[in-house]
Design a protein around this motif. Structure first.
Motif, PDB file in Angstrom:
ATOM      1  N   ASP A  41      47.981  32.270  26.628  1.00 48.40           N
ATOM      2  CA  ASP A  41      46.858  32.491  26.358  1.00 48.40           C
ATOM      3  C   ASP A  41      46.266  31.956  24.884  1.00 48.40           C
ATOM      4  O   ASP A  41      47.018  32.047  24.034  1.00 48.40           O
TER       5      ASP A  41
ATOM      6  N   SER B  10      49.217  35.010  30.633  1.00 46.56           N
ATOM      7  CA  SER B  10      48.757  35.421  31.842  1.00 46.56           C
ATOM      8  C   SER B  10      49.539  34.907  32.979  1.00 46.56           C
ATOM      9  O   SER B  10      50.334  33.826  32.836  1.00 46.56           O
TER      10      SER B  10
ATOM     11  N   GLN C 241      40.720  34.698  34.519  1.00 41.04           N
ATOM     12  CA  GLN C 241      39.041  35.224  34.669  1.00 41.04           C
ATOM     13  C   GLN C 241      39.130  36.684  34.378  1.00 41.04           C
ATOM     14  O   GLN C 241      37.819  37.005  34.209  1.00 41.04           O
ATOM     15  N   SER C 242      39.915  37.502  34.691  1.00 44.73           N
ATOM     16  CA  SER C 242      39.662  38.775  34.587  1.00 44.73           C
ATOM     17  C   SER C 242      40.100  39.326  33.313  1.00 44.73           C
ATOM     18  O   SER C 242      40.403  40.625  33.287  1.00 44.73           O
ATOM     19  N   GLY C 243      40.141  38.521  32.132  1.00 43.14           N
ATOM     20  CA  GLY C 243      40.362  39.111  30.854  1.00 43.14           C
ATOM     21  C   GLY C 243      41.934  38.710  30.169  1.00 43.14           C
ATOM     22  O   GLY C 243      42.035  39.044  28.982  1.00 43.14           O
ATOM     23  N   ARG C 244      42.579  37.974  30.893  1.00 45.90           N
ATOM     24  CA  ARG C 244      43.735  37.274  30.275  1.00 45.90           C
ATOM     25  C   ARG C 244      45.025  38.424  29.938  1.00 45.90           C
ATOM     26  O   ARG C 244      44.602  39.577  30.431  1.00 45.90           O
TER      27      ARG C 244
ATOM     28  N   ALA D   6      46.173  46.535  33.034  1.00 48.66           N
ATOM     29  CA  ALA D   6      45.007  45.765  33.333  1.00 48.66           C
ATOM     30  C   ALA D   6      44.513  46.148  34.598  1.00 48.66           C
ATOM     31  O   ALA D   6      43.417  45.784  34.926  1.00 48.66           O
TER      32      ALA D   6
ATOM     33  N   ARG E  63      40.911  47.261  34.838  1.00 49.16           N
ATOM     34  CA  ARG E  63      39.747  46.464  34.494  1.00 49.16           C
ATOM     35  C   ARG E  63      38.682  46.508  35.751  1.00 49.16           C
ATOM     36  O   ARG E  63      39.096  46.523  36.675  1.00 49.16           O
TER      37      ARG E  63
END
Length: 285
Positions: free
Chosen positions: A132, A215, A251-254, A271, A274
């Motif tokens: 990331d 990720s 795309q979901s927050g790394r 995660a 989320r």
């Protein structure tokens, strides 16, 4: 090799009338083959070098009724060439920076694994991993430290892999974990553990303020013969599925592992709570 013919011909003229090499002529020809082998080996042409050493050995053995004793020097030379050939092949399959396997090995091994699925009890999991914000690491701390980060990430990813599992550099800051003979739950557990090792590593010991996360997109194929299995997919297709899930993790927050379960995309570990999990770019399931 045409430039060597006059020398070979000269050695041939040293043969006895009955066609057998004379003591001096045979020795000269053996030495010629050994010299050519040494030259080829210095150029990395291991196969040709070995062939010339075999020719030298055959000359030594010619016309001997009893099994000859292999000259110790020739034995050592053959062993050296075999060892250097094996080392050179291994290096050709390794990434020069991280010492993980390279894309060439990945492609070859995945093809073999797909063909071997009928002999395995578990499925095949492929995890595509991306660092990331790695560009910011290079821009802030410099490329030399960025290289050290890549090396350390590979060390962390390679810990506690199942038998037959391996890590390969896919390109840039992307890596692939290949996990053979595993079930879906184990694949998620292994990749989530790898993500956590990276997140929790003491990166500040390399540079104050440094933080690194990854990720991961995890694609899983059940074993052949499984009641719910489909015909085995090509390695390229499974990598595409992993890439699609990697996109979801990004795309979901790394800093997450994305995988598919029961037809739905999920995130592993912390995660999983989320909101708004992104859909994959390519479904293909």
């Amino acid at each position: 090799m045409t430039a060597l013919r006059p020398e070979v011909a000269e050695s041939d003229r040293a043969r006895q009338p009955d066609g057998a090499p004379s003591a001096s002529g045979g020795t000269d020809l053996v030495q010629l083959h050994e010299s050519i082998a040494a030259l080829l080996a210095s150029r990395g042409q291991w196969r040709q070098a070995y062939q010339h050493l075999r020719s030298a050995f055959d000359l030594v053995c010619a016309d001997q009724e009893e099994e000859p004793q292999i000259p110790e020097q020739l034995r050592r030379e053959v062993d050296r060439l075999r060892r250097e050939h094996a080392e050179a092949r291994e290096q050709s399959l390794r990434d020069s920076l991280t010492d993980s396997y390279n894309r060439r090995y990945l492609d070859q091994r995945l093809v073999a694994m797909v063909s071997e699925r009928g002999a395995t009890r578990g499925g095949l999991a492929i995890a595509l991993i991306d660092l990331d914000w790695f560009k910011q690491v290079n821009d802030t701390f410099g490329h030399l430290l960025g290289d050290r980060v890549l090396q350390r990430v590979v060390e962390l990813l390679q810990e506690d892999l199942p038998e037959g599992g391996f890590c390969a550099r896919y390109g840039g800051e992307e890596f692939v974990l290949v996990l053979p003979d595993v079930d879906p739950a184990s694949a998620v557990e292994i990749t989530e553990a790898a993500r956590m090792r990276v997140e929790r590593h003491a990166w500040a010991s390399l540079a104050p303020g440094l933080r690194v996360t990854v990720s991961i997109g995890l694609a899983y194929e059940p074993p052949a013969g499984d009641a719910v299995s489909r015909p085995p997919v090509a390695p390229e297709q499974q990598l595409l599925r992993a890439d699609s899930l990697l996109y979801t993790a990004k795309q979901s927050g790394r800093n997450a592992v994305a995988y598919r379960e029961g037809g739905r995309v999920r995130l592993a570990g912390p995660a999983s709570g989320r909101r708004g999990i992104a859909e994959s770019r390519v479904v293909g399931y």
